[in-house]
Scaffold this motif. Sequence first.
Motif, PDB file in Angstrom:
ATOM      1  N   GLU A 157      64.997  40.402  51.052  1.00 34.19           N
ATOM      2  CA  GLU A 157      65.996  39.723  50.236  1.00 34.19           C
ATOM      3  C   GLU A 157      67.388  40.159  50.693  1.00 34.19           C
ATOM      4  OE1 GLU A 157      67.535  39.312  45.612  1.00 34.19           O
ATOM      5  OE2 GLU A 157      65.564  40.191  46.002  1.00 34.19           O
ATOM      6  N   PRO A 158      68.230  39.203  51.071  1.00 31.08           N
ATOM      7  CA  PRO A 158      69.583  39.574  51.497  1.00 31.08           C
ATOM      8  C   PRO A 158      70.446  39.953  50.294  1.00 31.08           C
ATOM      9  CG  PRO A 158      69.359  37.208  51.469  1.00 31.08           C
ATOM     10  CD  PRO A 158      67.994  37.769  51.148  1.00 31.08           C
ATOM     11  N   ALA A 159      71.534  40.633  50.565  1.00 29.92           N
ATOM     12  CA  ALA A 159      72.450  41.042  49.498  1.00 29.92           C
ATOM     13  C   ALA A 159      73.089  39.832  48.826  1.00 29.92           C
ATOM     14  CB  ALA A 159      73.524  41.974  50.055  1.00 29.92           C
ATOM     15  N   HIS A 160      73.354  38.793  49.605  1.00 28.93           N
ATOM     16  CA  HIS A 160      74.011  37.589  49.074  1.00 28.93           C
ATOM     17  C   HIS A 160      73.269  36.350  49.577  1.00 28.93           C
ATOM     18  CE1 HIS A 160      77.313  40.139  47.824  1.00 28.93           C
ATOM     19  NE2 HIS A 160      77.332  40.654  49.047  1.00 28.93           N
ATOM     20  N   TRP A 161      73.090  35.394  48.703  1.00 30.84           N
ATOM     21  CA  TRP A 161      72.489  34.113  49.056  1.00 30.84           C
ATOM     22  C   TRP A 161      72.976  33.075  48.060  1.00 30.84           C
ATOM     23  CZ3 TRP A 161      69.604  33.134  44.721  1.00 30.84           C
ATOM     24  CH2 TRP A 161      69.099  34.233  44.031  1.00 30.84           C
ATOM     25  N   THR A 162      72.896  31.803  48.457  1.00 26.23           N
ATOM     26  CA  THR A 162      73.356  30.726  47.572  1.00 26.23           C
ATOM     27  C   THR A 162      72.206  29.899  47.005  1.00 26.23           C
ATOM     28  OG1 THR A 162      73.626  29.187  49.435  1.00 26.23           O
ATOM     29  CG2 THR A 162      75.564  30.513  48.798  1.00 26.23           C
ATOM     30  N   HIS A 163      71.070  29.896  47.678  1.00 24.57           N
ATOM     31  CA  HIS A 163      69.917  29.097  47.260  1.00 24.57           C
ATOM     32  C   HIS A 163      68.656  29.949  47.369  1.00 24.57           C
ATOM     33  CE1 HIS A 163      72.932  26.092  48.166  1.00 24.57           C
ATOM     34  NE2 HIS A 163      72.195  25.165  47.583  1.00 24.57           N
ATOM     35  N   HIS A 164      67.752  29.764  46.410  1.00 28.70           N
ATOM     36  CA  HIS A 164      66.525  30.552  46.386  1.00 28.70           C
ATOM     37  C   HIS A 164      65.408  29.733  45.750  1.00 28.70           C
ATOM     38  CE1 HIS A 164      63.736  33.104  43.977  1.00 28.70           C
ATOM     39  NE2 HIS A 164      63.592  33.693  45.147  1.00 28.70           N
ATOM     40  N   ALA A 165      64.201  29.937  46.228  1.00 26.35           N
ATOM     41  CA  ALA A 165      63.009  29.383  45.579  1.00 26.35           C
ATOM     42  C   ALA A 165      61.846  30.326  45.851  1.00 26.35           C
ATOM     43  CB  ALA A 165      62.690  27.982  46.092  1.00 26.35           C
ATOM     44  N   GLU A 166      60.879  30.285  44.955  1.00 23.53           N
ATOM     45  CA  GLU A 166      59.653  31.059  45.100  1.00 23.53           C
ATOM     46  C   GLU A 166      58.499  30.102  45.331  1.00 23.53           C
ATOM     47  OE1 GLU A 166      56.903  34.283  42.667  1.00 23.53           O
ATOM     48  OE2 GLU A 166      58.364  33.087  41.572  1.00 23.53           O
ATOM     49  N   GLY A 167      57.676  30.414  46.315  1.00 23.96           N
ATOM     50  CA  GLY A 167      56.501  29.602  46.607  1.00 23.96           C
ATOM     51  C   GLY A 167      55.233  30.380  46.333  1.00 23.96           C
ATOM     52  N   LEU A 168      54.222  29.683  45.837  1.00 25.00           N
ATOM     53  CA  LEU A 168      52.961  30.326  45.512  1.00 25.00           C
ATOM     54  C   LEU A 168      51.799  29.433  45.907  1.00 25.00           C
ATOM     55  CD1 LEU A 168      51.442  32.670  44.142  1.00 25.00           C
ATOM     56  CD2 LEU A 168      51.624  31.400  42.002  1.00 25.00           C
ATOM     57  N   ASN A 169      50.862  30.025  46.602  1.00 24.71           N
ATOM     58  CA  ASN A 169      49.597  29.372  46.917  1.00 24.71           C
ATOM     59  C   ASN A 169      48.552  30.122  46.104  1.00 24.71           C
ATOM     60  OD1 ASN A 169      47.188  28.423  47.953  1.00 24.71           O
ATOM     61  ND2 ASN A 169      47.831  28.550  50.085  1.00 24.71           N
ATOM     62  N   ALA A 170      48.255  29.608  44.927  1.00 23.04           N
ATOM     63  CA  ALA A 170      47.393  30.310  43.978  1.00 23.04           C
ATOM     64  C   ALA A 170      45.974  30.517  44.506  1.00 23.04           C
ATOM     65  CB  ALA A 170      47.354  29.545  42.656  1.00 23.04           C
TER      66      ALA A 170
ATOM     67  N   ALA B 223      69.040  32.356  56.725  1.00 22.78           N
ATOM     68  CA  ALA B 223      67.770  32.103  56.034  1.00 22.78           C
ATOM     69  C   ALA B 223      66.945  33.384  56.094  1.00 22.78           C
ATOM     70  CB  ALA B 223      67.020  30.949  56.689  1.00 22.78           C
ATOM     71  N   HIS B 224      66.431  33.787  54.958  1.00 23.10           N
ATOM     72  CA  HIS B 224      65.596  34.981  54.853  1.00 23.10           C
ATOM     73  C   HIS B 224      64.371  34.660  53.995  1.00 23.10           C
ATOM     74  CE1 HIS B 224      69.513  36.704  55.869  1.00 23.10           C
ATOM     75  NE2 HIS B 224      68.836  37.711  56.379  1.00 23.10           N
TER      76      HIS B 224
END
Length: 148
Positions: A24-37, A57-58
């Motif tokens: 995780e970078p110190a600063h970002w403008t957009h984020h989402a979490e992905g899950l493959n259950a 992108a990180h």
Amino acid sequence: MSDLNTLYKQQVLAHNKNPQNYGEPAHWTHHAEGLNAICGDQVHVYLTIEEDVIKAAHFAGDSCAISMASASMMTELVTGQSIFEALHLFAAFKQMMSDEGLAEAKEVLGPVACLVSVKKFPARIKSALLCWYTLNAAINGQPTATTE
């Protein structure tokens, strides 16, 4: 073994052992979490977008080697791309992983196209796709993504 299969194995091993843009970078403008259950893959995609260009992108998360390698290669590929170009890359990757094939994807995706070899293991396709769906969600301001 074909050259593509050899490249696939080399790339997956290299990116899994030494993932690029991980954490995780110190600063970002957009984020989402992905899950493959189904398999338990979880990925977070962090983007820094300025003037419709992905400046950075990180990714972070807990996932299998295929998912980790796909995310690592994806972050390298989309950094410096416009939002439009990144969404085009997402579409090309989805097309490559479907039955529609590889033709345009090889040209558009470059070395990432080696991941087409995942199609030999249908249960693992969602692992390769998860970070791409999460990238799409982050760009579109959606908090979560899934391959289900």
